[in-house]
Design a protein around this motif. Structure first.
Motif, PDB file in Angstrom:
ATOM      1  N   LEU A 185      -8.987  38.160  38.005  1.00 34.43           N
ATOM      2  CA  LEU A 185      -8.852  39.477  38.622  1.00 34.43           C
ATOM      3  C   LEU A 185      -9.649  40.547  37.901  1.00 34.43           C
ATOM      4  O   LEU A 185     -10.322  41.367  38.527  1.00 34.43           O
ATOM      5  N   ARG A 186      -9.587  40.557  36.580  1.00 37.37           N
ATOM      6  CA  ARG A 186     -10.329  41.554  35.814  1.00 37.37           C
ATOM      7  C   ARG A 186     -11.830  41.378  35.997  1.00 37.37           C
ATOM      8  O   ARG A 186     -12.574  42.363  36.133  1.00 37.37           O
ATOM      9  N   GLU A 187     -12.285  40.129  36.013  1.00 42.65           N
ATOM     10  CA  GLU A 187     -13.715  39.884  36.176  1.00 42.65           C
ATOM     11  C   GLU A 187     -14.186  40.297  37.569  1.00 42.65           C
ATOM     12  O   GLU A 187     -15.288  40.836  37.725  1.00 42.65           O
ATOM     13  N   LEU A 188     -13.359  40.063  38.578  1.00 45.80           N
ATOM     14  CA  LEU A 188     -13.697  40.507  39.931  1.00 45.80           C
ATOM     15  C   LEU A 188     -13.785  42.031  40.002  1.00 45.80           C
ATOM     16  O   LEU A 188     -14.698  42.588  40.630  1.00 45.80           O
ATOM     17  N   GLU A 189     -12.870  42.699  39.349  1.00 47.73           N
ATOM     18  CA  GLU A 189     -12.906  44.166  39.320  1.00 47.73           C
ATOM     19  C   GLU A 189     -14.157  44.658  38.623  1.00 47.73           C
ATOM     20  O   GLU A 189     -14.846  45.567  39.117  1.00 47.73           O
ATOM     21  N   ASP A 190     -14.478  44.067  37.488  1.00 46.70           N
ATOM     22  CA  ASP A 190     -15.669  44.480  36.745  1.00 46.70           C
ATOM     23  C   ASP A 190     -16.953  44.244  37.529  1.00 46.70           C
ATOM     24  O   ASP A 190     -17.944  44.966  37.357  1.00 46.70           O
ATOM     25  N   ALA A 191     -16.941  43.224  38.397  1.00 39.82           N
ATOM     26  CA  ALA A 191     -18.129  42.903  39.196  1.00 39.82           C
ATOM     27  C   ALA A 191     -18.225  43.756  40.455  1.00 39.82           C
ATOM     28  O   ALA A 191     -19.211  43.662  41.201  1.00 39.82           O
ATOM     29  N   GLY A 192     -17.210  44.600  40.706  1.00 38.20           N
ATOM     30  CA  GLY A 192     -17.301  45.553  41.808  1.00 38.20           C
ATOM     31  C   GLY A 192     -16.499  45.218  43.042  1.00 38.20           C
ATOM     32  O   GLY A 192     -16.723  45.817  44.106  1.00 38.20           O
ATOM     33  N   LEU A 193     -15.519  44.314  42.937  1.00 39.96           N
ATOM     34  CA  LEU A 193     -14.725  43.963  44.115  1.00 39.96           C
ATOM     35  C   LEU A 193     -13.932  45.168  44.610  1.00 39.96           C
ATOM     36  O   LEU A 193     -13.267  45.847  43.842  1.00 39.96           O
ATOM     37  N   TYR A 194     -13.993  45.398  45.928  1.00 38.77           N
ATOM     38  CA  TYR A 194     -13.230  46.476  46.559  1.00 38.77           C
ATOM     39  C   TYR A 194     -11.950  45.949  47.191  1.00 38.77           C
ATOM     40  O   TYR A 194     -10.872  46.523  47.021  1.00 38.77           O
ATOM     41  N   GLY A 195     -12.073  44.863  47.954  1.00 38.58           N
ATOM     42  CA  GLY A 195     -10.905  44.362  48.659  1.00 38.58           C
ATOM     43  C   GLY A 195     -11.031  42.892  48.993  1.00 38.58           C
ATOM     44  O   GLY A 195     -12.084  42.277  48.806  1.00 38.58           O
ATOM     45  N   VAL A 196      -9.922  42.335  49.488  1.00 39.25           N
ATOM     46  CA  VAL A 196      -9.897  40.920  49.879  1.00 39.25           C
ATOM     47  C   VAL A 196      -9.318  40.781  51.280  1.00 39.25           C
ATOM     48  O   VAL A 196      -8.438  41.549  51.681  1.00 39.25           O
ATOM     49  N   MET A 197      -9.843  39.816  52.007  1.00 43.27           N
ATOM     50  CA  MET A 197      -9.277  39.416  53.293  1.00 43.27           C
ATOM     51  C   MET A 197      -8.742  38.001  53.106  1.00 43.27           C
ATOM     52  O   MET A 197      -9.498  37.092  52.759  1.00 43.27           O
ATOM     53  N   ILE A 198      -7.459  37.834  53.322  1.00 47.22           N
ATOM     54  CA  ILE A 198      -6.808  36.554  53.064  1.00 47.22           C
ATOM     55  C   ILE A 198      -6.303  35.967  54.377  1.00 47.22           C
ATOM     56  O   ILE A 198      -5.626  36.640  55.157  1.00 47.22           O
ATOM     57  N   SER A 199      -6.657  34.721  54.612  1.00 49.80           N
ATOM     58  CA  SER A 199      -6.312  34.063  55.871  1.00 49.80           C
ATOM     59  C   SER A 199      -4.842  33.664  55.902  1.00 49.80           C
ATOM     60  O   SER A 199      -4.368  32.955  55.011  1.00 49.80           O
ATOM     61  N   VAL A 200      -4.142  34.148  56.930  1.00 48.03           N
ATOM     62  CA  VAL A 200      -2.763  33.733  57.192  1.00 48.03           C
ATOM     63  C   VAL A 200      -2.701  33.369  58.667  1.00 48.03           C
ATOM     64  O   VAL A 200      -2.720  34.238  59.534  1.00 48.03           O
ATOM     65  N   HIS A 201      -2.661  32.088  58.951  1.00 45.82           N
ATOM     66  CA  HIS A 201      -2.764  31.619  60.330  1.00 45.82           C
ATOM     67  C   HIS A 201      -1.434  31.694  61.076  1.00 45.82           C
ATOM     68  O   HIS A 201      -1.409  31.656  62.301  1.00 45.82           O
ATOM     69  N   SER A 202      -0.327  31.771  60.324  1.00 43.22           N
ATOM     70  CA  SER A 202       0.992  31.902  60.929  1.00 43.22           C
ATOM     71  C   SER A 202       1.958  32.379  59.864  1.00 43.22           C
ATOM     72  O   SER A 202       1.777  32.085  58.670  1.00 43.22           O
ATOM     73  N   THR A 203       2.996  33.112  60.275  1.00 46.92           N
ATOM     74  CA  THR A 203       4.026  33.500  59.312  1.00 46.92           C
ATOM     75  C   THR A 203       5.005  32.353  59.075  1.00 46.92           C
ATOM     76  O   THR A 203       5.877  32.458  58.209  1.00 46.92           O
ATOM     77  N   SER A 204       4.855  31.274  59.814  1.00 49.03           N
ATOM     78  CA  SER A 204       5.623  30.058  59.576  1.00 49.03           C
ATOM     79  C   SER A 204       4.898  29.212  58.530  1.00 49.03           C
ATOM     80  O   SER A 204       3.746  28.819  58.736  1.00 49.03           O
ATOM     81  N   ARG A 205       5.552  28.959  57.417  1.00 51.45           N
ATOM     82  CA  ARG A 205       4.957  28.157  56.354  1.00 51.45           C
ATOM     83  C   ARG A 205       4.467  26.807  56.893  1.00 51.45           C
ATOM     84  O   ARG A 205       3.353  26.366  56.587  1.00 51.45           O
ATOM     85  N   GLU A 206       5.294  26.165  57.702  1.00 48.89           N
ATOM     86  CA  GLU A 206       4.955  24.835  58.198  1.00 48.89           C
ATOM     87  C   GLU A 206       3.729  24.885  59.110  1.00 48.89           C
ATOM     88  O   GLU A 206       2.831  24.041  59.000  1.00 48.89           O
ATOM     89  N   LYS A 207       3.674  25.882  60.006  1.00 52.18           N
ATOM     90  CA  LYS A 207       2.542  25.944  60.929  1.00 52.18           C
ATOM     91  C   LYS A 207       1.256  26.296  60.202  1.00 52.18           C
ATOM     92  O   LYS A 207       0.192  25.724  60.488  1.00 52.18           O
ATOM     93  N   HIS A 208       1.320  27.229  59.260  1.00 51.69           N
ATOM     94  CA  HIS A 208       0.127  27.582  58.497  1.00 51.69           C
ATOM     95  C   HIS A 208      -0.409  26.360  57.761  1.00 51.69           C
ATOM     96  O   HIS A 208      -1.609  26.065  57.810  1.00 51.69           O
ATOM     97  N   ASP A 209       0.476  25.639  57.080  1.00 51.32           N
ATOM     98  CA  ASP A 209       0.039  24.453  56.333  1.00 51.32           C
ATOM     99  C   ASP A 209      -0.526  23.385  57.268  1.00 51.32           C
ATOM    100  O   ASP A 209      -1.485  22.682  56.918  1.00 51.32           O
TER     101      ASP A 209
END
Length: 429
Positions: A185-209
């Motif tokens: 995390l610190r290295e990403l910040e130092d390299a200029g990271l602004y934000g992340v987009m994280i894939s969540v295909h379903s709020t159901s754990r089983e369906k996402h997996d």
């Protein structure tokens, strides 16, 4: 519950006034540098206001680096914001402002809808990758959405790419959360990271997996959202919902989940007949009733009544004819895959050339010629069957179509009517 990050109602109107005043002042100071007459300056201000007001239906979001009017518009008043404004309204012809940049094919997931599933080839040389990113920035790109595969699995390569850019670039990483460690995390910040987009295909754990093909992938995504949020990065959830899931109310579940995780944005991506789904027709969100419902939900969740929820970026709203239409092909955005093929969009499996074979500038000019006028049709949806047919006819086992086959496609394609907002801006005449 209200959340001070999210700006709605009269506060949003006042925010737009402040931003318009800031833009007017900054470019007044640049009139000499730009060799503008008073008439040129007034015309620019008129266009800038029209462009910014396109995003008025979105919830503005306060971040530690400024105010985001839209997920893909850099935060005001960052250098990246003004770099984007220059690219769109000062540069002639206008340049693209966003790239989805795949830096590696490395991935341990087997997502059923992956648009890269049929891509072949090795990751491009690291120096060429960095040089291509710089060329894109110089062409006007202000927002880099860096993805894989899974970029965290080739972390040193990711950091090197980020360090090749500068403050004119708002850098996001598109990730599943797989491979994330606290010390990154610190290295990403130092390299200029602004934000992340994280894939969540379903709020159901089983369906996402089940969709990723990997047990525990839902837990990895939630853990990553919490870690990035705790460290102060802007967070967004990327999700694809089928027509049936929309009908079953799964968008409500998704928005509530993202709110519970403290997310700033939710990007709702409509299913595309691309990659592993190339040529597919079912569940592609073609039902007009579903489209109308999602466009209404975009307005609803970005209203004052839902100030405690993240800003919703529903593609079917933002790509509608009365908003931005299709922005692929460098109108606003484009894509480069991990082995250097430059595509109009990650969901449109055609290439206009490879940066290992030709300069990026040559490829961009070729692509912009094919997308000279912004139009409204979603080519990823309307051209999927034609792309699949060309692939079969040429016995191609991998995607995207290379430039010779792409020429065959674009010679006869129909991109739909011109996008009204760009006609009003008058910047593509």
């Amino acid at each position: 519950m209200k959340d001070s990050r999210f700006i709605t109602g009269p506060a949003k109107a006042w925010t737009y006034v402040r931003i318009a005043a800031g833009v007017a002042l900054r470019y007044a100071r640049r009139m000499g540098e730009l060799r503008w007459s008073p008439k040129d300056y007034i015309l620019f201000l008129s266009r800038a206001l029209r462009l910014l007001l396109v995003f008025r239906h979105n919830k503005a979001v306060r971040t530690r680096s400024g105010i985001k009017l839209h997920l893909y518009l850099p935060a005001y008043p960052s250098p990246a914001f003004f770099h984007a404004l220059d690219a769109k309204l000062v540069r002639r012809p206008p340049g693209p402002t966003t790239v989805v940049f795949s830096m590696t094919k490395a991935c341990r997931y087997r997502c059923e809808h992956c648009y890269q599933r049929t891509d072949r080839g090795a990751d491009m040389d690291a120096e060429l990758m960095a040089a291509s990113a710089v060329a894109m920035r110089d062409a006007g790109v202000a927002m880099f959405d860096i993805e894989g595969g899974e970029p965290l699995l080739r972390f040193d390569r990711l950091i090197a790419l980020m360090r090749a850019l500068d403050e004119r670039s708002e850098i996001w990483v598109n990730t599943t959360g797989d491979g994330l460690e606290e010390n990154m995390l610190r290295e990403l910040e130092d390299a200029g990271l602004y934000g992340v987009m994280i894939s969540v295909h379903s709020t159901s754990r089983e369906k996402h997996d089940r969709m990723t093909g990997v047990a525990g992938s839902f837990g990895s995504a939630v853990r990553a959202l919490r870690m990035f949020k705790k460290h102060g990065f802007v967070t967004a959830v990327n999700s694809v919902l089928s027509e049936q899931e929309v009908r079953d109310g799964r968008l409500t579940d998704l928005m509530d989940f993202a709110g519970d995780q403290g997310c700033d944005f939710v990007q709702l991506i409509h299913p595309k007949p691309a990659g592993r789904w190339l040529g597919r027709r079912e569940e592609m969100q073609t039902d007009p009733a579903v489209l109308r419902h999602l466009r209404a939900q975009h307005l609803r969740y970005n209203s004052r009544a839902f100030q405690g929820h993240p800003s919703l970026a529903a593609q079917v709203f933002e790509e509608s004819p009365d908003v931005l239409g299709c922005t692929a092909g460098g109108v606003d955005r484009f894509y480069m895959n991990a082995h250097g093929e430059v595509q109009p969009c990650e969901f449109l499996n055609v290439s206009f050339g490879n940066v290992a074979e030709e300069p990026f500038e040559t490829i961009l000019a070729r692509m912009r010629d094919a997308f000279r006028e912004p139009c409204c049709d979603w080519l990823c949806c309307t051209q999927g069957a034609a792309i699949a047919a060309i692939a079969r006819r040429n016995s191609l086992s991998d995607m995207p179509l290379r430039w010779p086959q792409t020429q065959e496609l674009i010679a006869g394609w129909d991109r739909g009517g011109r996008t009204p907002v760009y006609d009003k801006l008058g910047i593509y005449r």
